[in-house]
Design a protein around this motif. Structure first.
Motif, PDB file in Angstrom:
ATOM      1  N   MET A 108       0.840  -1.195   0.000  1.00  0.00           N
ATOM      2  CA  MET A 108       0.000   0.000   0.000  1.00  0.00           C
ATOM      3  C   MET A 108       0.875   1.245   0.000  1.00  0.00           C
ATOM      4  O   MET A 108       1.816   1.349   0.779  1.00  0.00           O
ATOM      5  CB  MET A 108      -0.931   0.014   1.224  1.00  0.00           C
ATOM      6  N   LYS A 109       0.553   2.188  -0.898  1.00  0.00           N
ATOM      7  CA  LYS A 109       1.255   3.462  -0.947  1.00  0.00           C
ATOM      8  C   LYS A 109       0.511   4.467  -0.080  1.00  0.00           C
ATOM      9  O   LYS A 109      -0.659   4.771  -0.327  1.00  0.00           O
ATOM     10  CB  LYS A 109       1.333   3.977  -2.382  1.00  0.00           C
ATOM     11  N   VAL A 110       1.203   4.991   0.941  1.00  0.00           N
ATOM     12  CA  VAL A 110       0.609   5.954   1.863  1.00  0.00           C
ATOM     13  C   VAL A 110       1.333   7.278   1.718  1.00  0.00           C
ATOM     14  O   VAL A 110       2.548   7.358   1.928  1.00  0.00           O
ATOM     15  CB  VAL A 110       0.691   5.459   3.315  1.00  0.00           C
ATOM     16  N   ALA A 111       0.594   8.322   1.359  1.00  0.00           N
ATOM     17  CA  ALA A 111       1.147   9.664   1.261  1.00  0.00           C
ATOM     18  C   ALA A 111       0.813  10.440   2.517  1.00  0.00           C
ATOM     19  O   ALA A 111      -0.313  10.352   3.025  1.00  0.00           O
ATOM     20  CB  ALA A 111       0.592  10.381   0.037  1.00  0.00           C
ATOM     21  N   ILE A 112       1.774  11.190   3.026  1.00  0.00           N
ATOM     22  CA  ILE A 112       1.561  12.015   4.217  1.00  0.00           C
ATOM     23  C   ILE A 112       1.888  13.453   3.849  1.00  0.00           C
ATOM     24  O   ILE A 112       3.053  13.788   3.582  1.00  0.00           O
ATOM     25  CB  ILE A 112       2.443  11.565   5.398  1.00  0.00           C
ATOM     26  N   THR A 113       0.867  14.310   3.797  1.00  0.00           N
ATOM     27  CA  THR A 113       1.126  15.725   3.560  1.00  0.00           C
ATOM     28  C   THR A 113       1.413  16.382   4.905  1.00  0.00           C
ATOM     29  O   THR A 113       0.864  15.992   5.931  1.00  0.00           O
ATOM     30  CB  THR A 113      -0.053  16.409   2.860  1.00  0.00           C
ATOM     31  N   GLY A 114       2.293  17.365   4.883  1.00  0.00           N
ATOM     32  CA  GLY A 114       2.811  17.873   6.148  1.00  0.00           C
ATOM     33  C   GLY A 114       3.743  16.852   6.773  1.00  0.00           C
ATOM     34  O   GLY A 114       3.905  16.796   7.997  1.00  0.00           O
ATOM     35  N   GLY A 115       4.377  16.048   5.927  1.00  0.00           N
ATOM     36  CA  GLY A 115       5.190  14.931   6.404  1.00  0.00           C
ATOM     37  C   GLY A 115       6.463  15.331   7.118  1.00  0.00           C
ATOM     38  O   GLY A 115       7.068  14.502   7.803  1.00  0.00           O
ATOM     39  N   VAL A 158      10.441   4.661   3.250  1.00  0.00           N
ATOM     40  CA  VAL A 158      10.007   6.028   3.504  1.00  0.00           C
ATOM     41  C   VAL A 158      10.850   6.939   2.634  1.00  0.00           C
ATOM     42  O   VAL A 158      12.087   6.870   2.670  1.00  0.00           O
ATOM     43  CB  VAL A 158      10.188   6.435   4.988  1.00  0.00           C
ATOM     44  N   ARG A 159      10.201   7.791   1.840  1.00  0.00           N
ATOM     45  CA  ARG A 159      10.950   8.689   0.957  1.00  0.00           C
ATOM     46  C   ARG A 159      10.191   9.985   0.765  1.00  0.00           C
ATOM     47  O   ARG A 159       8.981  10.068   0.976  1.00  0.00           O
ATOM     48  CB  ARG A 159      11.177   8.031  -0.403  1.00  0.00           C
ATOM     49  N   GLY A 160      10.922  11.012   0.366  1.00  0.00           N
ATOM     50  CA  GLY A 160      10.288  12.251  -0.029  1.00  0.00           C
ATOM     51  C   GLY A 160       9.701  12.108  -1.417  1.00  0.00           C
ATOM     52  O   GLY A 160      10.173  11.290  -2.221  1.00  0.00           O
ATOM     53  N   ALA A 161       8.666  12.875  -1.717  1.00  0.00           N
ATOM     54  CA  ALA A 161       8.003  12.759  -3.015  1.00  0.00           C
ATOM     55  C   ALA A 161       7.603  14.141  -3.513  1.00  0.00           C
ATOM     56  O   ALA A 161       7.497  15.101  -2.741  1.00  0.00           O
ATOM     57  CB  ALA A 161       6.788  11.853  -2.910  1.00  0.00           C
ATOM     58  N   ASP A 162       7.370  14.225  -4.817  1.00  0.00           N
ATOM     59  CA  ASP A 162       6.960  15.468  -5.452  1.00  0.00           C
ATOM     60  C   ASP A 162       5.430  15.512  -5.568  1.00  0.00           C
ATOM     61  O   ASP A 162       4.776  14.463  -5.592  1.00  0.00           O
ATOM     62  CB  ASP A 162       7.575  15.586  -6.842  1.00  0.00           C
ATOM     63  N   PRO A 163       4.854  16.709  -5.664  1.00  0.00           N
ATOM     64  CA  PRO A 163       3.398  16.825  -5.713  1.00  0.00           C
ATOM     65  C   PRO A 163       2.724  15.994  -6.797  1.00  0.00           C
ATOM     66  O   PRO A 163       1.617  15.495  -6.595  1.00  0.00           O
ATOM     67  CB  PRO A 163       3.181  18.327  -5.944  1.00  0.00           C
ATOM     68  N   ASP A 164       3.401  15.824  -7.942  1.00  0.00           N
ATOM     69  CA  ASP A 164       2.751  15.070  -9.018  1.00  0.00           C
ATOM     70  C   ASP A 164       2.663  13.571  -8.729  1.00  0.00           C
ATOM     71  O   ASP A 164       2.040  12.819  -9.494  1.00  0.00           O
ATOM     72  CB  ASP A 164       3.453  15.310 -10.351  1.00  0.00           C
ATOM     73  N   GLU A 165       3.256  13.116  -7.625  1.00  0.00           N
ATOM     74  CA  GLU A 165       3.165  11.715  -7.239  1.00  0.00           C
ATOM     75  C   GLU A 165       2.005  11.439  -6.279  1.00  0.00           C
ATOM     76  O   GLU A 165       1.705  10.288  -5.970  1.00  0.00           O
ATOM     77  CB  GLU A 165       4.463  11.257  -6.568  1.00  0.00           C
ATOM     78  N   LEU A 166       1.362  12.500  -5.809  1.00  0.00           N
ATOM     79  CA  LEU A 166       0.330  12.338  -4.788  1.00  0.00           C
ATOM     80  C   LEU A 166      -0.810  11.446  -5.275  1.00  0.00           C
ATOM     81  O   LEU A 166      -1.326  10.605  -4.526  1.00  0.00           O
ATOM     82  CB  LEU A 166      -0.212  13.704  -4.382  1.00  0.00           C
ATOM     83  N   ALA A 167      -1.189  11.597  -6.527  1.00  0.00           N
ATOM     84  CA  ALA A 167      -2.326  10.845  -7.052  1.00  0.00           C
ATOM     85  C   ALA A 167      -2.059   9.348  -7.126  1.00  0.00           C
ATOM     86  O   ALA A 167      -3.001   8.562  -7.279  1.00  0.00           O
ATOM     87  CB  ALA A 167      -2.705  11.376  -8.435  1.00  0.00           C
ATOM     88  N   ALA A 168      -0.795   8.934  -7.008  1.00  0.00           N
ATOM     89  CA  ALA A 168      -0.470   7.508  -7.057  1.00  0.00           C
ATOM     90  C   ALA A 168      -0.697   6.821  -5.720  1.00  0.00           C
ATOM     91  O   ALA A 168      -0.620   5.586  -5.630  1.00  0.00           O
ATOM     92  CB  ALA A 168       0.984   7.319  -7.487  1.00  0.00           C
ATOM     93  N   ALA A 169      -0.997   7.593  -4.683  1.00  0.00           N
ATOM     94  CA  ALA A 169      -1.175   7.013  -3.351  1.00  0.00           C
ATOM     95  C   ALA A 169      -2.493   6.254  -3.258  1.00  0.00           C
ATOM     96  O   ALA A 169      -3.512   6.661  -3.825  1.00  0.00           O
ATOM     97  CB  ALA A 169      -1.133   8.106  -2.296  1.00  0.00           C
TER      98      ALA A 169
END
Length: 305
Positions: free
Chosen positions: A1-8, A58-69
């Motif tokens: 499962m891909k979990v995105a955390i904004t304000g990470g 755990v890695r940093g990601a760019d905004p255009d990757e958010l939709a892949a979560a």
């Protein structure tokens, strides 16, 4: 499962990111934050967490990757200040959440968990903008129940973790403690009037006491672990019962307002909403909380108009 955390990069977001790799199931955790150096600092640190037996990545990601979560934890928020109500962050945090929603494409199939406060008005306001069914847009509200359990455990002189107790309604002054559902080791326990009053004082006064410390931090460790366990309940399709903010559609006689209610979690988000019998005072408090939430959500719209 891909979990995105904004304000990470923040305290709560990084706490979620720390707790997820401690689960048995491996997660791909992506941190989103405009403080790129802080994200890099965290990810460098997490490399050695994985060396100690943690799972996933755990890695940093760019905004255009958010939709892949598959699942997004919305943890971005305005800086904490000394105040008396979470409502002071309404406008600023709505703007933060709006930036996130703008990055989600139409038909995004994932689950959004809102951690940002005031969580109930933000969930109410965001539902129409996210294009998600209400079952896949949840607000994190476990901490109210945890604080009530802490207070009751102190009153009864029992160890932490032995008490089951529930708080529903608005995450704030309008929260509703369900004292008729208190259990210790699974057995019903009744509290006297004085003990209930002290427990309510602890619950309703917790936020003011904490922000008055002017520490600049939220309930970092509690929320980090709570969110990680909530995510795991969703991934495992566990059907586990959780308190979570959900936009109601007639349940409890309330429509069009998100409130903390007991729900069963699964891969689709909310698999079932439990509608418990409430006493007259509890039901009235729940409706009052809904009025507060609707008014706050409408205020967001009026400010943006």
């Amino acid at each position: 499962m891909k979990v995105a955390i904004t304000g990470g990069a923040g305290g709560v977001g990084s706490s979620v990111a720390f707790n997820l790799p401690l689960a048995e199931h491996p997660y791909e955790v992506m941190l989103f934050d405009n403080r790129r150096s802080m994200v890099t600092s965290h990810t460098m640190d997490f490399e050695q967490v994985l060396e100690q037996g943690a799972t996933g990545s755990v890695r940093g990601a760019d905004p255009d990757e958010l939709a892949a979560a598959d699942l997004i934890v919305a943890g971005g928020a305005a800086p904490l200040t000394v105040n008396t109500s979470r409502m002071v962050y309404l406008a600023d945090n709505a703007a933060v959440l709006e930036e996130l929603l703008a990055l989600l494409p139409a038909g995004w199939p994932g689950i959004l968990i809102v951690l940002t406060n005031p969580v109930d008005p933000l969930c109410t306001w965001a539902l129409g903008r996210a294009g998600l069914p209400r079952e896949r847009l949840l607000g994190y509200t476990l901490n109210d129940s945890l604080r009530l359990r802490t207070a009751i455990a102190a009153e009864l002189g029992v160890a932490p973790g032995r008490v089951e107790a529930w708080v529903i309604g608005e995450h704030g002054d309008g929260s509703v403690a369900l004292f008729d559902r208190v259990r210790v080791d699974g057995e019903p326990v009744a509290l006297g009037a004085a003990a209930r009053e002290r427990a309510l004082e602890f619950l309703h006064g917790w936020y003011s006491r904490h922000v008055a410390l002017d520490s600049g931090r939220s309930s970092t460790w509690t929320s980090g672990l709570g969110i990680a366990r909530m995510v795991e309940a969703i991934r495992a399709d566990s059907g586990e019962l959780w308190p979570a903010s959900l936009v109601l559609a007639g349940e409890y006689g309330i429509d069009g307002a998100a409130l903390g209610v007991p729900v069963r979690l699964g891969r689709a988000g909310v698999a079932e909403l439990a509608e418990w019998d409430l006493g007259p005072e509890e039901a009235a408090a729940l409706r009052a909380g809904a009025d507060t939430v609707r008014a706050a959500a409408a205020e967001i719209d009026s400010r943006q108009a």
